[in-house]
Design a protein around this motif. Structure first.
Motif, short mmCIF file in Angstrom:
data_model
loop_
_atom_site.label_atom_id
_atom_site.label_comp_id
_atom_site.label_asym_id
_atom_site.label_seq_id
_atom_site.Cartn_x
_atom_site.Cartn_y
_atom_site.Cartn_z
N PHE A 28 22.75 107.80 14.93
CA PHE A 28 23.08 107.55 16.33
C PHE A 28 22.70 108.72 17.23
CE2 PHE A 28 25.94 104.46 14.27
CZ PHE A 28 25.65 103.33 15.03
N LYS A 29 21.80 109.58 16.74
CA LYS A 29 21.17 110.65 17.52
C LYS A 29 22.18 111.68 18.05
CE LYS A 29 17.30 107.69 18.83
NZ LYS A 29 16.50 107.11 19.95
N ILE A 30 23.22 111.92 17.29
CA ILE A 30 24.12 113.02 17.61
C ILE A 30 23.46 114.31 17.16
CG2 ILE A 30 26.40 114.02 17.16
CD1 ILE A 30 27.45 111.23 16.70
N PRO A 31 23.47 115.36 17.97
CA PRO A 31 22.85 116.63 17.56
C PRO A 31 23.34 117.07 16.20
CG PRO A 31 23.50 116.73 19.87
CD PRO A 31 24.03 115.43 19.34
N PHE A 32 22.41 117.71 15.45
CA PHE A 32 22.72 118.03 14.06
C PHE A 32 23.94 118.94 13.94
CE2 PHE A 32 22.22 120.77 10.31
CZ PHE A 32 22.22 119.79 9.32
N GLU A 33 24.05 119.94 14.79
CA GLU A 33 25.19 120.85 14.70
C GLU A 33 26.51 120.11 14.92
OE1 GLU A 33 24.94 124.30 17.08
OE2 GLU A 33 23.26 125.18 15.96
N GLU A 34 26.52 119.18 15.89
CA GLU A 34 27.72 118.40 16.13
C GLU A 34 28.00 117.45 14.97
OE1 GLU A 34 27.69 116.51 19.92
OE2 GLU A 34 27.19 118.34 21.01
#
Length: 356
Positions: A28-34
């Motif tokens: 779902f294209k959440i940033p990797f760090e998050e």
């Protein structure tokens, strides 16, 4: 079952939760760090899991050896995850803005938006005087959010409550909370529409109190946050108390806030508190201008104060020898002083002095 097999089963459970959380997050294209932070949070276990393990042991569903392995795994995984989460996740990113809000910019708009933080009833008269001396008018009103700070220990979650004029929520245990709200409500009525006030209460641990302050400042589009000084004074003028709670909050707000910050130091009046500025009282304000962004911001606020009919402002500019007028910062300082000179035309309450 051997200890090795038990540990493999426990590891498989953590691995399944890790994969089951991070893959959908990335999809779902959440940033990797998050995504990684969320995954580590999901892998943490707490009191509920420990209670369940104890119930299993009491019901003889697991052996003592298995119970100890579960406890050991929980402590290790949760401890390591906590360390990584603190490095990966910064709560301040949710209220950081691309541009900082300042009093200088708000002066070009219709009204000033302030967030004032109250620690005790002793702060009320100081802040009402500050609002009054900031020259609120019906044409150029001041919008004030009053945030009462209440420290709690023993819990991690915070509570942010909006206090309406008829809202007695949480006031039964803390009577001073309603008294503070009533004081500001009375001042709003006294101002006759020149000051618009909303009351809030933040109940949080000291370590995260600044998050509530900064988040509310963003939500209310505040141009300046004003916090009380961490020291109070005795009747003889000596420092009476040092409040570490306030000092920690002030330092964190100074580091994280997206707007201007002011620390209100009120030495008070010997024998009692100051009353609200009335038509018969007057203030003489001195502003020392050395240069830089902070001084320009203070100058903008001082000029606003000079708009009050009972306030006289004296600005003293200190200029160092070898002053370089061609630098970018010095050009901005010159523009700020030119604006002050323009404001002085026909205004007997403004006084300008230069010192080399």
């Amino acid at each position: 079952m051997s200890a090795v097999k038990t540990e493999l089963i426990i590891f498989a459970g953590y691995f399944g939760k890790f994969i089951g959380t991070i893959l959908p997050s990335i999809y779902f294209k959440i940033p990797f760090e998050e995504s990684l932070t969320l995954t580590l949070i999901m892998c943490c276990k707490g009191v509920i899991e420990l209670t369940i393990y104890g119930a299993w042991l009491d019901a003889q569903m697991i052996t003592t050896q298995t119970y100890m392995l579960l406890l050991f795994s929980t402590i290790i995984i949760t401890g390591l995850a906590t360390i990584f989460i603190r490095h990966l996740y910064d709560p301040s990113t949710r209220y950081m803005a691309d541009t900082r809000r300042t009093v200088t910019n708000s002066a070009q708009n219709s009204g000033l938006r302030m967030l004032v933080c109250i620690h005790s009833e002793e702060n009320v008269s100081s802040f009402t005087n500050l609002i009054e001396v900031s020259s609120p008018t019906k044409e150029n009103p001041i919008f004030v959010c009053v945030l009462q700070l209440v420290e709690i220990t023993g819990r991690a979650t915070s509570i942010l409550v909006k206090l309406g004029k008829q809202n007695d929520l949480l006031a039964s245990n803390l009577d001073y909370s309603r008294q503070i709200s009533n004081a500001f409500d009375h001042y709003e009525n006294y101002s006759e529409g020149s000051a618009k006030i909303q009351n809030f209460k933040a109940i949080a641990p000291c370590a995260s109190m600044h998050d509530d302050i900064c988040t509310l400042a963003v939500d209310k589009k505040a141009s300046i946050i004003v916090v009380p000084f961490h020291k109070t004074w005795a009747i003889d003028g000596t420092a009476e108390a040092n409040i570490p709670f306030l000092r920690t909050i002030n330092k964190n707000v100074l580091k994280k806030a997206h707007c201007s910050i002011g620390v209100l130091v009120d030495r008070g009046k010997i024998g009692g508190n100051l009353s609200i500025l009335t038509s018969n009282s007057s203030y003489l304000i001195a502003m020392l201008f050395i240069g830089g962004a902070d001084d320009r911001e203070a100058l903008a606020y001082s000029i606003r104060m000079a708009g009050h009919p009972n306030v006289s402002l004296t600005v003293v500019q200190l200029i160092a020898s070898g002053y370089n007028t061609s630098s970018y910062q010095n050009n901005l300082d010159k523009e700020a002083m030119d604006e002050l000179w323009a404001s002085m035309n026909g205004n007997q309450k403004l006084n300008m002095q230069r010192r080399l």
